[in-house]
Design a protein around this motif. Sequence first.
Motif, mmCIF file in Angstrom:
data_model
loop_
_atom_site.group_PDB
_atom_site.id
_atom_site.type_symbol
_atom_site.label_atom_id
_atom_site.label_comp_id
_atom_site.label_asym_id
_atom_site.label_seq_id
_atom_site.Cartn_x
_atom_site.Cartn_y
_atom_site.Cartn_z
ATOM 1 N N HIS A 161 1.320 66.487 -5.370
ATOM 2 C CA HIS A 161 1.786 66.960 -4.065
ATOM 3 C C HIS A 161 0.626 66.992 -3.066
ATOM 4 O O HIS A 161 -0.516 67.214 -3.441
ATOM 5 C CB HIS A 161 2.401 68.362 -4.190
ATOM 6 C CG HIS A 161 3.362 68.500 -5.325
ATOM 7 N ND1 HIS A 161 4.505 67.737 -5.437
ATOM 8 C CD2 HIS A 161 3.316 69.277 -6.435
ATOM 9 C CE1 HIS A 161 5.148 68.062 -6.548
ATOM 10 N NE2 HIS A 161 4.445 68.985 -7.175
ATOM 11 N N PHE A 162 0.987 66.805 -1.805
ATOM 12 C CA PHE A 162 0.016 66.862 -0.704
ATOM 13 C C PHE A 162 0.047 68.280 -0.149
ATOM 14 O O PHE A 162 1.115 68.785 0.211
ATOM 15 C CB PHE A 162 0.430 65.843 0.359
ATOM 16 C CG PHE A 162 -0.535 65.702 1.492
ATOM 17 C CD1 PHE A 162 -1.656 64.890 1.367
ATOM 18 C CD2 PHE A 162 -0.320 66.353 2.694
ATOM 19 C CE1 PHE A 162 -2.544 64.731 2.412
ATOM 20 C CE2 PHE A 162 -1.207 66.207 3.746
ATOM 21 C CZ PHE A 162 -2.330 65.389 3.612
ATOM 22 N N CYS A 180 -1.588 57.992 -6.083
ATOM 23 C CA CYS A 180 -0.882 58.162 -4.807
ATOM 24 C C CYS A 180 -1.302 57.070 -3.819
ATOM 25 O O CYS A 180 -1.179 57.232 -2.603
ATOM 26 C CB CYS A 180 -1.187 59.547 -4.226
ATOM 27 S SG CYS A 180 -0.703 60.868 -5.342
ATOM 28 N N PHE A 193 1.356 55.896 -1.129
ATOM 29 C CA PHE A 193 1.594 56.934 -0.125
ATOM 30 C C PHE A 193 0.421 56.998 0.859
ATOM 31 O O PHE A 193 0.615 57.004 2.086
ATOM 32 C CB PHE A 193 1.788 58.291 -0.810
ATOM 33 C CG PHE A 193 1.740 59.463 0.136
ATOM 34 C CD1 PHE A 193 2.867 59.832 0.863
ATOM 35 C CD2 PHE A 193 0.570 60.184 0.309
ATOM 36 C CE1 PHE A 193 2.817 60.904 1.748
ATOM 37 C CE2 PHE A 193 0.518 61.254 1.194
ATOM 38 C CZ PHE A 193 1.641 61.613 1.908
ATOM 39 N N GLU A 208 1.029 56.192 4.694
ATOM 40 C CA GLU A 208 1.185 57.353 5.571
ATOM 41 C C GLU A 208 -0.134 57.856 6.176
ATOM 42 O O GLU A 208 -0.112 58.500 7.218
ATOM 43 C CB GLU A 208 1.822 58.509 4.783
ATOM 44 C CG GLU A 208 3.070 58.135 4.000
ATOM 45 C CD GLU A 208 4.349 58.347 4.805
ATOM 46 O OE1 GLU A 208 4.317 59.170 5.724
ATOM 47 O OE2 GLU A 208 5.357 57.684 4.488
ATOM 48 N N ARG A 260 3.963 67.756 1.660
ATOM 49 C CA ARG A 260 4.615 66.536 1.187
ATOM 50 C C ARG A 260 4.679 66.572 -0.342
ATOM 51 O O ARG A 260 3.698 66.259 -1.010
ATOM 52 C CB ARG A 260 3.837 65.278 1.645
ATOM 53 C CG ARG A 260 3.766 65.116 3.155
ATOM 54 C CD ARG A 260 5.123 64.781 3.769
ATOM 55 N NE ARG A 260 5.647 63.542 3.277
ATOM 56 C CZ ARG A 260 5.457 62.354 3.870
ATOM 57 N NH1 ARG A 260 4.756 62.277 4.991
ATOM 58 N NH2 ARG A 260 5.982 61.270 3.350
ATOM 59 N N ILE A 299 4.266 62.833 -4.075
ATOM 60 C CA ILE A 299 3.735 61.670 -3.361
ATOM 61 C C ILE A 299 3.186 60.611 -4.319
ATOM 62 O O ILE A 299 2.594 59.626 -3.882
ATOM 63 C CB ILE A 299 2.630 62.076 -2.357
ATOM 64 C CG1 ILE A 299 1.468 62.770 -3.104
ATOM 65 C CG2 ILE A 299 3.181 62.985 -1.256
ATOM 66 C CD1 ILE A 299 0.218 62.897 -2.269
ATOM 67 N N ASP A 332 3.043 57.402 -6.825
ATOM 68 C CA ASP A 332 3.698 56.095 -6.710
ATOM 69 C C ASP A 332 4.734 55.850 -7.804
ATOM 70 O O ASP A 332 5.780 55.268 -7.549
ATOM 71 C CB ASP A 332 2.659 54.958 -6.786
ATOM 72 C CG ASP A 332 1.654 55.022 -5.646
ATOM 73 O OD1 ASP A 332 1.989 55.625 -4.599
ATOM 74 O OD2 ASP A 332 0.559 54.482 -5.795
#
Lengths: 298, 298
Positions: free
Chosen positions: A87-88, A114, A117, A121, A166, A169, A171
């Motif tokens: 998680h972010f 990640c 992501f 982003e 977020r 996240i 992949d």
Amino acid sequence: MSYSIAFLGPKATFTDLAVSRLFPDDAKIPMATIPECMDAVVDGQADLAVVPIENALEGSVNITLDYLVHEVNLPISGEIITPIQQHFMVHPDNDIPSFVPDVIYSHSHAIAQCHKFLHKELRGIPCENTTSTAAAAQLVMEQPGKKIAAIANELAAAEYGLAITRPNIHDFSHNHTKFVVLSKSDIQYENCLATRRGDKTTLMVMLPADHSGALHQVLSAFAWRKLNLSKIESRPMKTGLGNYFFIIDLEMKMDEVLIPGAISELEALGCNVTLLGSYPSFMVEKSVDIAEIHSKMM
Amino acid sequence: MSYSIAFLGPKATFTDLAVSRLFPDDAKIPMATIPECMDAVVDGQADLAVVPIENALEGSVNITLDYLVHEVNLPISGEIITPIQQHFMVHPDNDIPSFVPDVIYSHSHAIAQCHKFLHKELRGIPCENTTSTAAAAQLVMEQPGKKIAAIANELAAAEYGLAITRPNIHDFSHNHTKFVVLSKSDIQYENCLATRRGDKTTLMVMLPADHSGALHQVLSAFAWRKLNLSKIESRPMKTGLGNYFFIIDLEMKMDEVLIPGAISELEALGCNVTLLGSYPSFMVEKSVDIAEIHSKMM
């Protein structure tokens, strides 16, 4: 039974998450490295150690296999497979839609997991490595004034009071890590929150010096007994290029006929066989409520 | 033929040492990472790449195997096995018997490979990681006033003008690293300074989904043809725990009967087989004169 557990720390690592499922009520001792976890059990500081042994993307954790085979004599007393969800997260002061970090901190494996992501982003924002995902979360918590973010698990967000802006996240949705329980004596899993999948037996096999075709003979000893191998992995003997030992996982508990028969046959072929353990296998099916785990940790 | 060679840099790494034996007169382009070396060949920036693939102590270089299998389509066009010898070096201003460094710099693997020496001779002196052994040597060269030392190879000592005060401080005398040459076309080794050992063929084999016993069948296809396997290595498919592909090295050149026959048999069993390359194997038997290599690099 109540155990003291040496695990790969600091608090709120993925190893800690695995421990919280296997032993929700026991005393935990965070260690800085995988060898230190094992040494703590050998020296009697802890009853058992929980360390990562394999990840679905990165493969085996070589330091765990090598230290187990070359340095310590500790049976595997259990395994647990847990999903890896990244998680972010940011400091709650920075939990605003317009927030863009100057730097993102995490363990190098988590950053790699990640990649898509981050590329899509947050392209161009530098990522800095920390020694664990939990250490990245701690760093963000300690510096509320800085424009920084961390990639870590939900336990780390709860532990350090960060806001997950977020979730999920990573992949690959099928990423898992397998952790092993190492202990001198049998372990009881009375309060375990994970699902029991069955039993496994792990053997370490060293082939005779002239090993051309020997691996085929080794696998024959299992095949004609219809013993299912779920894994075979080679690691260097550290005696020169081309000399390997093999770690073999069998999908059953040690019995009195089939596995001992296979081991005798391998020894007759000139192999050196060591039983690394016969143990229950657990799996975390879905996320347990984070707040509940966190309240138990306090 | 003259080639441009992308290698894992900076100058004077062990990869550079391997390149200097294979292609003593060719143009070299140092790259920061293993994927960048391979991408340079794919993009046409370089004719070939030289990257490490296996070390006798650490095992396979996973990033090399994974990038080769998952990301690029570049045949293996050669391999070279070189001894890994680590030396303790200081700035020439500090080349006095009483000198004791405050910090020792090197790559984490080199520090691990000299554990016994460091523990016995320089106990308690902190070691700091650098991204390569050559980077450690450069750091020592750039800061003559500081009480620091590096662990690196003889090429780095020559390149950065450092004094080797303790040669051969590695714990295991049989440590070797294998490097592979990756190229879209066949490579000529006209000026090679290493010894030719023979030929090898490398296959990548993916087992069918229900693979219980399949690995045994795979090895049977080689065994009954008396094809010698010098290596078998499992790596994760990245599709979930327990799904592996296998890298198999055969001790012969691709032929028209035996290897194609084995491949057809494996495909009939439901395996997916990819030829990663059929290529000459070289070995560095003993150290070439360092000054000579260095003068060629200028």
